[in-house]
Design a protein around this motif. Structure first.
Motif, short mmCIF file in Angstrom:
data_model
loop_
_atom_site.label_atom_id
_atom_site.label_comp_id
_atom_site.label_asym_id
_atom_site.label_seq_id
_atom_site.Cartn_x
_atom_site.Cartn_y
_atom_site.Cartn_z
N VAL A 12 66.01 14.27 -25.65
CA VAL A 12 64.80 14.08 -24.84
C VAL A 12 64.70 15.17 -23.78
CG1 VAL A 12 64.80 11.59 -25.22
CG2 VAL A 12 65.92 12.51 -23.19
N GLN A 13 63.48 15.39 -23.32
CA GLN A 13 63.23 16.36 -22.26
C GLN A 13 64.02 15.97 -21.02
OE1 GLN A 13 59.29 16.45 -20.19
NE2 GLN A 13 59.07 18.37 -21.32
N LYS A 14 64.61 16.95 -20.36
CA LYS A 14 65.41 16.64 -19.17
C LYS A 14 64.55 15.92 -18.14
CE LYS A 14 64.61 21.17 -17.15
NZ LYS A 14 65.18 22.43 -16.81
N GLY A 15 65.12 14.90 -17.55
CA GLY A 15 64.42 14.13 -16.54
C GLY A 15 63.57 12.99 -17.07
N PHE A 29 72.45 18.23 -23.73
CA PHE A 29 72.23 18.93 -24.99
C PHE A 29 71.77 20.34 -24.66
CE2 PHE A 29 69.26 20.39 -28.25
CZ PHE A 29 69.99 20.20 -29.41
N PHE A 30 72.50 21.33 -25.19
CA PHE A 30 72.13 22.73 -24.98
C PHE A 30 71.49 23.28 -26.24
CE2 PHE A 30 75.60 22.13 -22.00
CZ PHE A 30 75.06 22.67 -20.85
N PHE A 44 65.66 24.58 -22.86
CA PHE A 44 67.06 24.99 -22.84
C PHE A 44 68.01 23.83 -22.64
CE2 PHE A 44 70.44 27.80 -22.87
CZ PHE A 44 71.26 27.62 -21.78
N ILE A 45 67.87 23.08 -21.59
CA ILE A 45 68.76 21.94 -21.33
C ILE A 45 67.97 20.66 -21.52
CG2 ILE A 45 70.18 20.76 -19.64
CD1 ILE A 45 70.71 23.47 -18.33
N MET A 46 68.46 19.83 -22.42
CA MET A 46 67.83 18.54 -22.67
C MET A 46 68.91 17.47 -22.57
SD MET A 46 65.29 19.70 -25.78
CE MET A 46 64.13 18.35 -25.68
#
Length: 140
Positions: A12-15, A29-30, A44-46
């Motif tokens: 999922v999208q970060k945040g 997840f990278f 990039f970061i999820m």
């Protein structure tokens, strides 16, 4: 709400993670495509959700779900990608190539199946842009 099973973890999208049952594991997840995350922003970061149970996500606007077959791809604005199955791969399209293929910004993402992809129709940046004309301004 999204149902997570051991054979179907999601990214999922970060945040966007809000809450889940205790049986859900949350990890970082990278994106594995080298430098593309530094230029692509959201991709990039999820966050990866795995285990078994129900999780709740914050998605802006409506959620539109697609089921991709193996090798089938969808191009999405990076800010609109809300969730994808961990079986999907993500690649960021950068710069001029993206402009030529119809991107509004300089960063789109190509998600390739197999798996489920959920796109949000109004990311926070879009909501802010839509509301700005209705706020009072000091300019007269």
């Amino acid at each position: 709400a999204v149902t997570i099973t051991p054979d179907r973890p999601v990214v999922v999208q970060k945040g966007s993670f809000l809450a889940s049952e205790r049986s859900i594991e949350l990890s970082v997840f990278f994106q594995k495509k080298g430098m593309s995350g530094f230029f692509g922003g959201e991709g990039f970061i999820m966050q990866k959700l795995s285990g078994s149970g129900i999780a709740f996500l914050e998605i802006d606007g409506s959620a539109v779900e697609y089921e991709l077959a193996a090798g089938q791809s969808i191009i999405v604005d990076s800010g609109n990608l809300a969730m994808m199955d961990a079986t999907c791969t993500l690649e960021t399209v950068k710069g001029v190539k993206n402009k030529l293929f119809g991107g509004e910004g300089f960063f789109n993402s190509v998600v390739t199946g197999p798996g489920r992809v959920v796109v949000q129709t109004m990311p926070l940046s879009g909501l802010a842009s839509a509301l700005i004309p209705f706020f009072p301004s000091d300019k007269r």
